[in-house]
Design a protein around this motif. Structure first.
Motif, mmCIF file in Angstrom:
data_model
loop_
_atom_site.group_PDB
_atom_site.id
_atom_site.type_symbol
_atom_site.label_atom_id
_atom_site.label_comp_id
_atom_site.label_asym_id
_atom_site.label_seq_id
_atom_site.Cartn_x
_atom_site.Cartn_y
_atom_site.Cartn_z
ATOM 1 N N ILE A 180 0.297 14.723 -5.911
ATOM 2 C CA ILE A 180 -0.511 14.203 -5.063
ATOM 3 C C ILE A 180 -1.153 15.496 -4.435
ATOM 4 N N GLU B 264 1.608 8.400 -0.033
ATOM 5 C CA GLU B 264 1.202 9.317 -0.912
ATOM 6 C C GLU B 264 1.969 10.528 -1.049
ATOM 7 N N THR C 278 -2.823 5.637 -5.721
ATOM 8 C CA THR C 278 -3.472 5.742 -4.509
ATOM 9 C C THR C 278 -4.892 4.703 -4.781
ATOM 10 N N SER C 279 -5.300 4.627 -5.470
ATOM 11 C CA SER C 279 -6.383 3.895 -6.064
ATOM 12 C C SER C 279 -6.338 2.512 -5.670
ATOM 13 N N ALA D 260 0.914 3.798 -2.951
ATOM 14 C CA ALA D 260 0.641 5.316 -2.662
ATOM 15 C C ALA D 260 1.891 6.048 -3.242
ATOM 16 N N LEU E 19 -1.459 4.443 3.140
ATOM 17 C CA LEU E 19 -1.984 5.546 2.407
ATOM 18 C C LEU E 19 -1.274 6.785 2.716
ATOM 19 N N ARG F 266 0.814 -1.191 0.144
ATOM 20 C CA ARG F 266 0.041 0.081 0.134
ATOM 21 C C ARG F 266 0.996 1.364 0.074
ATOM 22 N N GLN F 267 1.937 1.257 0.704
ATOM 23 C CA GLN F 267 2.812 2.412 0.856
ATOM 24 C C GLN F 267 3.680 2.772 -0.201
ATOM 25 N N ASP G 82 -4.243 -0.035 6.011
ATOM 26 C CA ASP G 82 -4.843 0.732 4.800
ATOM 27 C C ASP G 82 -4.550 2.214 5.198
ATOM 28 N N ASN G 83 -4.943 2.676 6.200
ATOM 29 C CA ASN G 83 -4.924 4.231 6.335
ATOM 30 C C ASN G 83 -3.343 4.674 6.446
#
Lengths: 317, 246
Positions: B168, B162, B110-111, B105, B158, B101-102, B154-155
């Protein structure tokens, strides 16, 4: 040209369908509350771009009153039993991942390529919104593939969407409401008042004190506003530029880059950041509404300290 | 000072667990009135802001697809799949997802993730199944705690990935703000200074995830010994798990 409006119309159709399914479900004790709530939300997507602001405002109030005083219920959606799901999982195996991975895969592909596509000199999509439009198109494609592959009853996607939206309930609209609140806060100058209070009452005589006040202030104001973007201009103009940069000579680039990340630590700890912290609670059916925030605080606090230390050591090299 | 009335309403509302939609609407209206707007103008501002922020609601567009796949046994398939990897543990599954995820991002993707499209249908079932493989059927509070950890990953992945990507929103906001104040800066410089924090976030959270495995093992072993658990023993285990995961 495809614009964001196209995606809004899709959302309107989906929500309108959910309202319709609710209206036809006599098993739900809150049948008409659900119908009204999702129907009004559908109307905001379908007609929002043309409605006078005051009508939209009344619509928002009506949704709030229905959810707040009448409450929403859970209907019964025709879905599969656990045994049927195990059998289906056995039958389809890893092919089930195809539609699921098409969504991010095609979104990515669309984001990278659609900007350059044009038909007869007119660009196919609005380049500023290419990611969201790609997401909408990818979802449609994944749905088509899923339907062709699994051959469920035609209304199944709508019933399933309704089942999931019922588990989320009014929390589905909360992120958008909070974003609107942020706009009203900004309009009334809430952030400036907080920044003024901080500089008036907190002693900021050393670079370390100023950096710590800025980092903690970013996190706190982000927690109040639910959004680091709203807190950033206020705190940076209030503390970082006049004090850290102006008086103590810190590097504004380092300060503002890491200051924003200090704000993100606040996002991890705030129920106001509903889309990150409350929506997953509903989606994952957790009984404690603060469960995600509690899981994040032990990372957010040390990371905030790290950010303050990084600002202090990197900005005054 | 009166403009802070909205903030006060929000804090009290969340504290006394009033329906958050009501709290937010009340806070918005009170803030607008305190800021000197006429009631009609407040309603206008609320309506305009809600319509302008419709893009926030687009996440729900994916629900028909996710629901369709859940109906066809996506979660069950994911649990069977994880069962084949003996080395998989809850902590390691989540650690892998944090890294993916990281990094994604940081590349602007990010999607690739999100609570509706990844966490509920895929990652949370994997994390639960990994714990089940080693410890048998999980008590419900443990299940919930694992899900909450999945949402947190997840948070965190991200947020602290990002900002390394130059296009971004937050980077562009910082650049625009600094430019207004007479400081010209390239997005790449801002993105560069986000890297130390990104590394720190990964190290801190990865450490917690690896400790999570040990704590899960300890509390679930206690749970198994107490089988069939008396009501108070169950409560004790619940408390332990809660403490372990806090």
């Amino acid at each position: 040209m495809l614009s964001l409006e196209f995606i809004y119309q899709l959302m309107g159709v989906l929500l309108g369908g959910v309202a319709l399914v609710n209206a036809r479900d006599a098993a739900n004790p809150r049948r008409w509350s659900n119908t009204a709530f999702w129907g009004l939300y559908a109307a905001s997507f379908l007609f929002g771009s043309w409605l006078p602001a005051r009508v939209s405002g009344a619509l928002v109030l009506a949704m709030t009153l229905v959810a707040g005083f009448r409450g929403l219920g859970q209907g019964r959606s025709p879905t599969t039993s656990p045994a049927e799901r195990r059998a289906s999982a056995e039958r389809w195996g890893n092919r089930l991942y195809l539609p699921a991975l098409l969504v991010p895969g095609l979104t990515l592909l669309g984001t990278l390529t659609l900007k350059r596509v044009s038909l007869g000199g007119v660009p196919l999509v609005d380049a500023r919104q290419v990611t969201l439009i790609s997401l909408g198109l990818a979802t449609l494609a994944a749905l088509a593939v899923g339907m062709a592959m699994l051959r469920p009853p035609p209304a199944a996607p709508l019933h399933e969407a309704r089942r999931l939206l019922d588990t989320v309930g009014w929390a589905a609209v909360l992120p958008q409401m909070l974003a609107s609140l942020g706009a009203l806060f900004a309009l009334a100058g809430v952030g400036q008042v907080v920044a003024e209070l901080t500089t008036r009452w907190v002693p900021l005589e050393t670079p370390l004190a100023a950096v710590a006040a800025y980092g903690i202030g970013m996190a706190l104001l982000t927690m109040l506003m639910g959004n680091a973007f709203a807190a950033f201009p206020v705190m940076t103009a209030g503390i970082a530029l006049p004090l850290i940069v102006g008086r103590f000579g810190g590097d504004p680039v380092v300060i503002s880059a890491i200051g924003m990340l200090a704000g993100f630590c606040g996002t991890l700890m705030s129920p106001m950041a509903a889309n990150f912290n409350l929506v997953p609670v509903a989606l994952l059916e957790l009984p404690d509404e603060n469960a995600v925030i509690k899981a994040q605080i032990p990372t957010a606090l040390p990371l905030l300290a790290v950010n303050i230390a990084l600002m202090y050591f990197l900005a005054f090299r | 000072m009166l403009t802070l009335v909205g903030v006060l309403i929000v804090i009290l509302g969340f504290l006394f667990r009033v329906n958050p939609l009501l709290v937010v609407a009340a806070a918005g209206i009170a803030t607008g009135l305190a800021g000197g707007l006429a009631p009609g103008a407040v309603l206008d501002a609320l309506g305009r802001a809600f319509i302008e922020n419709r893009y926030v609601g687009i996440v729900w567009l994916v629900l028909p697809v996710i629901g369709l796949l859940e109906r066809a046994g996506l979660k069950e398939r994911t649990q069977a799949l994880i069962g084949r990897f003996r080395a998989a543990t809850t902590g390691r599954v989540l650690l892998l997802y944090l890294a993916v995820r990281q990094v994604a991002a940081a590349l602007g993707l990010t999607s690739l993730g999100g609570h509706a499209q990844m966490v509920r249908p895929l990652v949370a079932p994997m994390a639960e199944a990994a714990a089940e493989m080693h410890h048998g059927t999980l008590p419900l509070p443990t299940r919930h705690a694992i899900r909450a950890q999945t949402a947190a990953v997840d948070n965190i992945g991200l947020f602290f990935g990002e900002d390394i990507f130059i296009a971004i929103g937050s980077i562009l906001l910082i650049r625009g703000f600094l430019e207004q104040n007479g400081i010209l800066v390239q997005p790449i410089e801002l993105a560069l200074w986000a890297i130390p924090t990104a590394i720190a976030a990964f190290v801190i959270h990865a450490t917690r995830l690896l400790l999570l495995d040990r704590r899960l093992a300890r509390s679930l072993a206690a749970h198994a010994l107490a089988a069939p658990p008396a009501a108070e023993a169950r409560e004790e285990v619940r408390q332990e798990v809660r403490d372990a995961l806090a």
